[in-house]
Design an enzyme around this catalytic site. Structure first.
Site, PDB file in Angstrom:
ATOM      1  CB  SER A 150     -10.000   8.142  21.038  1.00  0.00           C
ATOM      2  OG  SER A 150     -11.230   8.675  20.581  1.00  0.00           O
ATOM      3  CD  GLU A 190      -4.648   4.955  25.356  1.00  0.00           C
ATOM      4  OE1 GLU A 190      -4.887   4.788  26.563  1.00  0.00           O
ATOM      5  OE2 GLU A 190      -5.488   5.461  24.577  1.00  0.00           O
TER       6      GLU A 190
END
Length: 320
Positions: A150, A190
């Site tokens: 992340s 993402e």
């Protein structure tokens, strides 16, 4: 006077480099993923494995070094499937078919025949570098090596797959597929590319995420990427509001839920993400940008020191 020529963005620069280095591979169609490996049987890893088995209908090798973590993850999978059956979202036969697609193991070498592997271990740069160095040796030469990081640089993770920076055979297959938590519910993912990532890798990763029912968003390899570059400072500021006495936890969460229509307040969200994960991401943002606006809240560090990590530990800003 002449207008100053705009400087190219980081994303455009990376794209230019990739187009020069990988012009031959960019024309190839996305490779088919027939077998997936997931490394890490925690909440994120299990969620990724479950959605892949259920939506993309691919066999999944679920790897964790601890048998207890595998057992816990598989029990969580079974609870989620039982809930879906009870709500008539799927049939009992469908649930059993999903279970049969799982092959749990504590042996990393069992990833030697996968087409795509997704790493979902804690946000520790040295740990991820070590893992990707091993994956480059164990996985087939065509396998996509994806990370669920992340915040950690994809370019750095890719560099760990080779001792020769001119050898792009492994680094070109490294990419981030950063799924949102909880994976079975959140549709977003993402896609973050490193400087070395090939167009063929990008195409395959996007196609597979879509097969999992996800909606991909592209991000440049910049600290925090898109989601956490926006989300984590928001959570961190809420924690500062709490530690400086601007508001009580319930008031902070309630004003954001009732005033901005978000389903969960920032402090409760931090509990669900994991207080330690929030701290790790803020450290990356602060360390790599040097910008004081990303300095982690003092209370964030204290809570990690106390072992109050949120929902997974039973105590965070709230008790569970």
């Amino acid at each position: 006077m002449f207008a100053r020529k705009a400087q190219p963005t980081l994303a455009r620069c990376a794209q230019c480099v990739r187009s020069r280095q990988f012009s031959s591979t960019s024309l190839r169609a996305a490779a088919e993923v027939k077998k997936l490996g997931v490394l890490g049987a925690g909440q994120m890893g299990l969620g990724i494995a479950l959605v892949a088995a259920q939506r993309a209908k691919v066999p999944v090798r679920l790897i964790d070094t601890q048998q207890a973590s595998l057992d816990k993850g598989l029990k969580f999978r079974d609870r989620l499937l039982e809930k879906d059956v009870s709500k008539e979202r799927i049939s009992k036969d469908d649930a059993e078919a999903v279970r049969q697609r799982f092959t749990p193991s504590t042996n990393l070498d069992d990833l030697s025949d996968v087409d795509f592997v997704i790493e979902a271990v804690p946000e520790i740069p040295d740990l991820k570098a070590k893992i990707f160095s091993q994956l480059a040796k164990i996985c087939p030469s065509h396998a996509i090596l994806a990370t669920n990081t992340s915040s950690i640089s994809i370019t750095k993770i890719a560099a760990a797959t080779t001792a020769d920076p001119t050898d792009l055979s492994a680094p070109s297959r490294v990419i981030s597929t950063h799924f949102m938590n909880p994976v079975p519910i959140q549709k977003g993912v993402e896609i973050i590319t490193g400087l070395q990532t090939s167009e063929a890798t990008i195409e395959t990763a996007i196609a597979f995420c879509k097969a999992m029912g996800k909606i991909p968003s592209r991000s440049a390899d910049s600290p925090g990427f898109l989601a956490n570059r926006i989300l984590m400072p928001y959570i961190n500021e809420a924690i500062i509001c709490l530690e400086t006495g601007i508001g009580e936890k319930e008031d902070i969460d309630n004003i954001m839920k009732n005033g901005t229509n978000v389903p969960m307040g920032p402090l409760q969200l931090a509990d669900f993400i994991g207080i330690d994960t929030c701290l790790a991401i803020m450290r990356v943002l602060y360390g790599e940008t040097g910008d004081s606006k990303y300095r982690p809240a003092v209370l964030l560090q204290k809570m990690v020191d106390a072992g109050w990590l949120g929902k997974k530990s039973g105590k965070g800003f709230y008790d569970y």
